[in-house]
Design a protein around this motif. Structure first.
Motif, PDB file in Angstrom:
ATOM      1  N   LEU A   1       6.962 -23.686 -26.109  1.00 21.86           N
ATOM      2  CA  LEU A   1       5.508 -23.874 -26.180  1.00 21.86           C
ATOM      3  C   LEU A   1       4.764 -22.906 -25.266  1.00 21.86           C
ATOM      4  O   LEU A   1       3.719 -22.367 -25.646  1.00 21.86           O
ATOM      5  CB  LEU A   1       5.147 -25.320 -25.822  1.00 21.86           C
TER       6      LEU A   1
ATOM      7  N   LEU B   1      -1.854 -26.727 -29.449  1.00 13.93           N
ATOM      8  CA  LEU B   1      -0.797 -26.118 -28.669  1.00 13.93           C
ATOM      9  C   LEU B   1      -0.957 -26.457 -27.188  1.00 13.93           C
ATOM     10  O   LEU B   1       0.017 -26.777 -26.505  1.00 13.93           O
ATOM     11  CB  LEU B   1      -0.800 -24.603 -28.877  1.00 13.93           C
TER      12      LEU B   1
ATOM     13  N   TRP C   1       0.118 -30.158 -26.739  1.00 14.84           N
ATOM     14  CA  TRP C   1       1.565 -30.340 -26.798  1.00 14.84           C
ATOM     15  C   TRP C   1       2.229 -29.804 -25.538  1.00 14.84           C
ATOM     16  O   TRP C   1       3.191 -30.396 -25.023  1.00 14.84           O
ATOM     17  CB  TRP C   1       2.152 -29.665 -28.038  1.00 14.84           C
ATOM     18  N   THR C   2       1.711 -28.682 -25.017  1.00 14.42           N
ATOM     19  CA  THR C   2       2.270 -28.111 -23.800  1.00 14.42           C
ATOM     20  C   THR C   2       2.069 -29.060 -22.621  1.00 14.42           C
ATOM     21  O   THR C   2       2.987 -29.296 -21.834  1.00 14.42           O
ATOM     22  CB  THR C   2       1.631 -26.744 -23.497  1.00 14.42           C
TER      23      THR C   2
ATOM     24  N   MET D   1       4.637 -19.572 -26.805  1.00 16.00           N
ATOM     25  CA  MET D   1       3.706 -19.505 -27.944  1.00 16.00           C
ATOM     26  C   MET D   1       2.303 -19.112 -27.489  1.00 16.00           C
ATOM     27  O   MET D   1       1.549 -18.526 -28.257  1.00 16.00           O
ATOM     28  CB  MET D   1       3.638 -20.847 -28.667  1.00 16.00           C
ATOM     29  N   HIS D   2       1.959 -19.413 -26.242  1.00 14.85           N
ATOM     30  CA  HIS D   2       0.660 -19.006 -25.719  1.00 14.85           C
ATOM     31  C   HIS D   2       0.658 -17.501 -25.557  1.00 14.85           C
ATOM     32  O   HIS D   2       1.663 -16.894 -25.206  1.00 14.85           O
ATOM     33  CB  HIS D   2       0.400 -19.657 -24.352  1.00 14.85           C
TER      34      HIS D   2
ATOM     35  N   MET E   1      11.863 -27.107 -25.321  1.00 16.82           N
ATOM     36  CA  MET E   1      10.577 -27.210 -26.009  1.00 16.82           C
ATOM     37  C   MET E   1       9.438 -26.678 -25.147  1.00 16.82           C
ATOM     38  O   MET E   1       8.523 -26.016 -25.647  1.00 16.82           O
ATOM     39  CB  MET E   1      10.298 -28.664 -26.411  1.00 16.82           C
TER      40      MET E   1
END
Length: 79
Positions: A19, A57, A60-61, A22-23, A15
């Motif tokens: 994440l 985001l 969550w990271t 995703m950045h 995960m």
């Protein structure tokens, strides 16, 4: 107990990698996909810029990074 924490560690690791990937780069952030560029402000500083998705985001990271560190420390103490 160690097996369960190992499985949790693998899940957290996957995960966290997802994440982080995703950045986007400096100017391309998630807000760059239709709401203009990010304005050059970093994810943790600046004038509170960025979209709600980008802020979530980031949160969550950070959460998964903290879980990774805590789980790693627990695994070290157990073994």
């Amino acid at each position: 107990m160690t097996f369960v924490l190992d499985v949790v560690q693998v899940f957290i690791s996957i995960m966290l990698v997802f994440l982080v990937l995703m950045h986007s780069g400096r100017d391309a952030g998630l807000s760059g996909f239709g709401m203009g560029s990010g304005g050059g402000a970093g994810p943790f500083g600046g004038g509170g810029g960025g979209s709600l998705v980008e802020r979530n985001l980031n949160r969550w990271t950070i959460l998964f990074a903290l879980l990774f560190v805590i789980n790693t420390i627990v695994l070290i103490k157990i073994s």
